[in-house]
Design a protein around this motif. Structure first.
Motif, mmCIF file in Angstrom:
data_model
loop_
_atom_site.group_PDB
_atom_site.id
_atom_site.type_symbol
_atom_site.label_atom_id
_atom_site.label_comp_id
_atom_site.label_asym_id
_atom_site.label_seq_id
_atom_site.Cartn_x
_atom_site.Cartn_y
_atom_site.Cartn_z
ATOM 1 N N UNK A 216 8.779 13.063 0.172
ATOM 2 C CA UNK A 216 8.226 12.651 1.268
ATOM 3 C C UNK A 216 8.265 11.007 1.026
ATOM 4 N N UNK A 217 9.033 10.230 0.918
ATOM 5 C CA UNK A 217 8.807 8.694 0.423
ATOM 6 C C UNK A 217 8.366 8.132 1.630
ATOM 7 N N UNK A 218 7.477 6.912 1.283
ATOM 8 C CA UNK A 218 6.904 6.106 2.521
ATOM 9 C C UNK A 218 7.630 4.997 2.901
ATOM 10 N N UNK A 219 8.214 4.302 1.699
ATOM 11 C CA UNK A 219 8.783 3.091 2.000
ATOM 12 C C UNK A 219 10.516 3.259 2.080
ATOM 13 N N UNK B 194 6.909 -1.218 -4.734
ATOM 14 C CA UNK B 194 6.635 -1.004 -3.201
ATOM 15 C C UNK B 194 6.206 0.083 -2.932
ATOM 16 N N UNK B 195 6.198 0.985 -3.759
ATOM 17 C CA UNK B 195 5.385 2.482 -3.656
ATOM 18 C C UNK B 195 5.183 3.175 -4.920
ATOM 19 N N UNK B 196 4.037 3.837 -5.016
ATOM 20 C CA UNK B 196 3.589 4.560 -6.359
ATOM 21 C C UNK B 196 2.918 5.544 -5.793
ATOM 22 N N UNK B 197 3.239 6.907 -6.499
ATOM 23 C CA UNK B 197 2.706 8.278 -6.001
ATOM 24 C C UNK B 197 3.135 9.189 -6.850
ATOM 25 N N UNK C 65 0.309 4.907 -2.896
ATOM 26 C CA UNK C 65 0.377 3.504 -2.197
ATOM 27 C C UNK C 65 1.699 3.315 -1.920
ATOM 28 N N UNK C 66 1.907 2.418 -0.927
ATOM 29 C CA UNK C 66 2.838 1.812 -0.274
ATOM 30 C C UNK C 66 2.673 0.523 0.157
ATOM 31 N N UNK C 67 3.616 -0.359 -0.023
ATOM 32 C CA UNK C 67 3.748 -1.830 0.221
ATOM 33 C C UNK C 67 4.623 -1.786 1.773
ATOM 34 N N UNK C 68 4.259 -1.415 2.914
ATOM 35 C CA UNK C 68 5.013 -1.420 4.106
ATOM 36 C C UNK C 68 4.068 -1.163 5.206
ATOM 37 N N UNK C 69 4.593 -2.276 6.136
ATOM 38 C CA UNK C 69 3.911 -2.300 7.398
ATOM 39 C C UNK C 69 3.850 -1.167 8.029
ATOM 40 N N UNK C 70 4.992 -0.437 7.959
ATOM 41 C CA UNK C 70 4.898 0.960 8.835
ATOM 42 C C UNK C 70 4.675 2.222 8.334
ATOM 43 N N UNK C 71 4.114 1.932 6.865
ATOM 44 C CA UNK C 71 3.724 3.266 6.326
ATOM 45 C C UNK C 71 2.796 4.108 6.870
ATOM 46 N N UNK C 72 1.884 3.619 7.576
ATOM 47 C CA UNK C 72 0.784 4.247 7.944
ATOM 48 C C UNK C 72 1.286 5.116 9.116
ATOM 49 N N UNK C 73 2.065 4.666 10.011
ATOM 50 C CA UNK C 73 2.575 5.576 10.979
ATOM 51 C C UNK C 73 3.421 6.641 10.590
ATOM 52 N N UNK C 74 4.185 6.367 9.408
ATOM 53 C CA UNK C 74 5.180 7.195 9.062
ATOM 54 C C UNK C 74 4.401 8.316 8.344
#
Length: 327
Positions: free
Chosen positions: A247-250, A236-239, A315-324
């Motif tokens: 600053x996690x995105x998921x 779900x996340x890779x960085x 990388x993040x698998x979240x519909x809201x990651x871009x706005x975050x």
């Protein structure tokens, strides 16, 4: 010489069929790993983190071909492992080794440390029989043990000493890659620090590459260059370790971080309490697999599975990651 990643996983899938359902023909399937892709670069430590049942241990065994993938592709040092078998696979195996969580379960109680270390050396004809003791002693010295341990049986070792022997055995064939599956979680905290120090020193001296699997995000942050976060079989996340930790995105990554005690107890950390339980891997929910427990889920999350996409260099698998990320 291969200038690309040392290890590449492409769309890995592993499903297990459960026994039962013989009369109806409806056998349940465990979705242990579902469409996981990433690269591991030479000299890197890639941490894989997630709670129990996330699929991280299954993923580690897939990378080594200890389990056969249902589908997907694994490449090591430019060679596609998925199509190898027999002699070809045996030629690759020495260069990729594993260290398991419980050293006492992976060391034969009937063999002394000398025989444990001699077995891979003689099987792969690395040294002659007359050279075994000398090479075994060299391996022990690499992990901070001495000649007095050669004649001991596993039950005569402490947990930390047994794990050092397991690491020494993994190094016997001079591998390029080590998959470390919870290598410190069965040890006392003070011993954990010693083993992590040994692993870091070995990485620097031997030029090793690690895939470090753990449920402990703080340990993974300490040892890793990059971190991959798994939930219910999905990445779900890779960085980079600092990005993911600071600053996690998921939302799932933020929940894992929120459960950690703050380094400074005078600083209050926001605690994210996840409601409900992890869904069954035999019946994962549609859409985002985390949406049933996500505190910020929106209607789209329940119907559309988010792809693992680039969000500002990670990388993040979240519909809201871009706005975050923009916020």
């Amino acid at each position: 010489m291969n200038a690309g990643p040392l290890l590449r996983a492409e769309h890995l899938v592993k499903h297990f069929r459960l026994p039962g359902g013989w009369l109806t023909g409806d056998r349940q399937v465990v979705h242990a790993v579902d469409d996981v892709s990433f690269d591991v670069w030479p000299g890197e430590v890639l941490g894989i983190v997630g709670e129990s049942g996330s699929g991280k241990t299954t993923l580690g065994r897939l990378l080594l071909r200890l389990l056969e993938p249902t589908s997907g592709r694994i490449s090591f040092d430019g060679v596609a492992l998925s199509g190898l078998g027999g002699r070809e696979l045996r030629q690759v195996r020495p260069r990729m080794q594993v260290v398991f969580q419980n050293p006492f379960a992976s060391l034969s109680p009937r063999l002394t440390v000398r025989h444990v270390l001699a077995e891979p050396l003689l099987t792969h004809r690395v040294v002659s029989r007359s050279q075994v003791t000398g090479r075994a002693l060299e391996l022990l010295e690499l992990v901070g043990l001495g000649r007095q341990h050669l004649a001991r049986y596993p039950h005569e070792l402490s947990g930390g000493q047994a794990q050092r022997v397991a690491i020494a055995r993994a190094l016997a064939l001079r591998p390029k890659l080590l998959v470390l599956d919870e290598p410190t979680s069965a040890l006392d905290v003070s011993v954990q620090a010693q083993i992590l120090s040994v692993l870091e020193e070995l990485r620097q001296r031997q030029g090793l590459t690690y895939v470090f699997i753990s449920h402990d995000l703080s340990v993974v942050h300490h040892v890793s260059d990059r971190i991959g976060v798994m939930y219910l079989g999905k990445l779900v996340e890779l960085g980079s370790a600092d990005q993911v930790f600071s600053a996690p995105l998921h939302p799932y990554t933020r929940a894992l971080l929120g459960a950690l005690p703050p380094p400074d107890f005078a600083v209050r950390r926001e605690l994210t309490v996840l409601e409900g339980t992890v869904p069954s891997p035999t019946n994962p929910p549609p859409g985002c697999r985390f949406h049933t427990r996500c505190p910020v889920a929106e209607p789209v999350c329940a119907v559309e599975e988010p792809p693992l996409r680039d969000e500002g260099g990670r990388l993040a698998a979240c519909h809201l990651a871009s706005s975050r990320e923009k916020a």
